[in-house]
Design a protein around this motif. Structure first.
Motif, PDB file in Angstrom:
ATOM      1  N   UNK A 231       8.585 -31.080  33.308  1.00  0.00           N
ATOM      2  CA  UNK A 231       8.438 -31.247  34.753  1.00  0.00           C
ATOM      3  C   UNK A 231       7.276 -30.400  35.241  1.00  0.00           C
ATOM      4  N   UNK A 232       6.358 -31.031  35.988  1.00  0.00           N
ATOM      5  CA  UNK A 232       5.241 -30.333  36.586  1.00  0.00           C
ATOM      6  C   UNK A 232       5.404 -30.368  38.093  1.00  0.00           C
ATOM      7  N   UNK A 237      10.695 -35.614  35.905  1.00  0.00           N
ATOM      8  CA  UNK A 237      10.665 -35.213  34.500  1.00  0.00           C
ATOM      9  C   UNK A 237      10.481 -36.441  33.622  1.00  0.00           C
ATOM     10  N   UNK A 238       9.764 -36.266  32.537  1.00  0.00           N
ATOM     11  CA  UNK A 238       9.556 -37.377  31.614  1.00  0.00           C
ATOM     12  C   UNK A 238       9.294 -36.828  30.223  1.00  0.00           C
ATOM     13  N   UNK A 295      10.705 -26.989  30.749  1.00  0.00           N
ATOM     14  CA  UNK A 295      11.154 -27.932  29.716  1.00  0.00           C
ATOM     15  C   UNK A 295      12.666 -28.025  29.615  1.00  0.00           C
ATOM     16  N   UNK A 296      13.132 -29.224  29.270  1.00  0.00           N
ATOM     17  CA  UNK A 296      14.488 -29.464  28.822  1.00  0.00           C
ATOM     18  C   UNK A 296      14.383 -30.148  27.470  1.00  0.00           C
ATOM     19  N   UNK A 297      14.969 -29.542  26.436  1.00  0.00           N
ATOM     20  CA  UNK A 297      14.770 -29.998  25.063  1.00  0.00           C
ATOM     21  C   UNK A 297      15.944 -30.844  24.567  1.00  0.00           C
TER      22      UNK A 297
END
Length: 343
Positions: A231-232, A237-238, A295-297
Motif C-alpha cells: 500500500x502506497x 493495496x495490491x 506490506x501485508x505478506x
C-alpha cells in the motif's frame, strides 16, 4: 529552449537549458530495436540485479540518474564499463519536484508547464529523448525481470519470432476459448500460456501494438520470500506492480509523458495509450523490502485465488492464474539480494 530562472536554477551548478526537451525528437526515424529507460535515484541494493536481469533482452539501456545518497552512481559506472555497447548514462541535475511535497508545493508544481525542468514528466521525456531505437520501455530500479520472458517479447518487437499459420490459427481459437471459460476454470499449463503468447506476438509483429507489463510485489520474512500486498499512501493495496504505466511502445508523436495527479493529489507522470495488449507478469517488484511497514505478506498459494482481483483475473485469463511453479523461484533470482538485506 527557454532558460529557467527560478531560485533552484539560479543556485544550481548547471545550465538549465541543457535539460529542456525539444519534443521534435518524437518524429525521428529510428532503427528497429528496444531501448530500456531507467531513471535512478538511490535503490543501490537492487540496481545491479535489475540491470543484469534486463540487459540481455534490450538493444540499449538508457540510464538517467539524479543526485543519490547511496552508491548507485558507482554501480551505474561499473555496469557501463561492463556493457559499453549497450548502456548510455546521463545525469539529470535539476531538482525534480515530485515526492514529499507540501500542499503549497503541489500547487506550485501544477502551475508549471510540462516543459519545466523541475517536473517529473520532463525528466521522463528527457530520458525518452535519449533513446535511439524504435521501441522503448520504462524500467524501475526495484524490478527484477524474468529475463527469458522479457527477451521473447523484445524479440517479437524486433520481428525475430517465426510463427506458422497453423499455430497462429490454433492459438487464436484457444485464446477465445480461454476468454469464454476463464471465469469458471483455471487454465494453468505452460503450453496454454505459450499458445496464448503466440497471438500476442502476432499482434506485436503485424500491428506494433503497445504491450502493458505487470510485476508481483514481494516481501521477506523469517520463512523466506512472500507475496506482498503493498500500500502506497491511500491507494488500494495490491500484489501487482506496473500495468498502465509500464509499456513496451513504439516511439511516436503520441508517446510523451505529461503531468497527472494521483489519488492523493501528488504530481505524477502519465503517457496515454489508446489501445494496448496485456503481456502479464514480467518481474518481481522489491519496493516492499524498503517499506515493510506498508506490506501485508502471504504465501505464494494466494496466487491461485481467483477472487484475488476478479477484474484483473478476467482481463488476463491466463497470466493471473499462475501457480507457484509457473513463476521463477524467487530464491533463484534474488538470493544475493536477500543476503544483502539480511546482511
Amino acid at each position: 529552449m527557454a532558460k529557467c530562472t527560478c531560485n533552484l536554477c539560479r543556485e544550481g551548478k548547471y545550465n538549465s537549458e541543457d535539460y529542456c526537451v525539444d519534443m521534435s525528437f518524437l518524429k525521428k526515424e529510428r532503427p528497429v530495436g528496444v531501448s530500456g529507460l531507467l531513471r535512478v535515484k538511490n535503490d543501490a541494493e537492487f540496481l545491479s540485479d535489475c540491470i543484469e536481469s534486463c540487459i540481455d533482452a534490450l538493444d540499449e539501456l538508457i540510464i538517467c540518474y539524479q543526485d543519490c545518497t547511496d552508491n548507485a552512481p558507482e554501480i551505474i559506472r561499473e555496469k557501463q564499463q561492463k556493457y559499453p555497447d549497450k548502456i548510455k548514462v546521463y545525469y539529470y541535475a535539476p531538482p525534480v519536484l515530485c515526492h514529499g511535497l507540501t500542499e503549497e508545493e503541489k500547487k506550485y508544481v501544477f502551475s508549471l508547464p510540462d516543459s519545466s525542468i523541475h517536473k517529473l514528466c520532463n525528466y521522463y521525456n528527457y530520458t525518452l529523448s535519449k533513446a535511439t531505437y524504435r521501441y522503448a520501455m520504462k524500467i524501475d530500479s526495484d524490478q527484477i525481470y524474468f529475463t527469458d520472458k522479457l527477451k521473447r517479447y523484445c524479440d517479437a518487437y524486433r520481428g525475430m519470432k517465426e510463427i506458422s499459420r497453423a499455430k497462429l490459427i490454433l492459438s487464436r481459437l484457444l485464446s477465445f476459448f480461454i476468454k469464454v471459460t476463464s471465469p469458471y476454470f483455471l487454465w494453468k499449463p505452460q503450453i496454454v500460456i505459450r499458445m496464448y503468447e503466440t497471438c500476442l506476438f502476432q499482434r506485436i509483429m503485424k500491428e506494433h501494438m503497445p504491450l502493458t507489463l505487470e510485476g508481483i510485489n514481494l516481501g521477506l520474512d523469517i520463512n523466506g520470500w512472500k507475496v506482498c500486498f503493498l500500500q502506497e499512501n491511500d491507494r488500494k493495496k495490491s500484489i501487482f506492480n506496473g500495468g498502465g504505466d509500464h509499456l513496451i511502445f513504439e516511439i511516436s508523436e503520441k508517446t510523451y509523458y505529461y503531468t497527472a495527479s494521483d489519488s492523493n493529489g501528488n504530481p505524477i507522470e502519465l503517457m496515454d495509450c489508446e489501445e494496448h495488449i496485456n503481456g502479464g507478469v514480467f518481474w518481481y517488484h522489491l519496493k516492499g523490502l524498503k517499506y515493510p511497514e506498508q506490506c501485508t505478506l502471504f504465501d505464494f498459494s494466494i496466487l491461485k485465488n481467483q477472487t484475488l482481483d476478479k477484474s484483473l483475473y478476467l482481463f488476463y485469463p491466463v497470466f493471473f492464474s499462475y501457480e507457484k511453479e509457473c513463476l521463477p523461484d524467487p530464491e533463484d533470482l534474488l538470493s544475493e539480494i536477500k543476503e544483502k538485506i539480511n546482511g
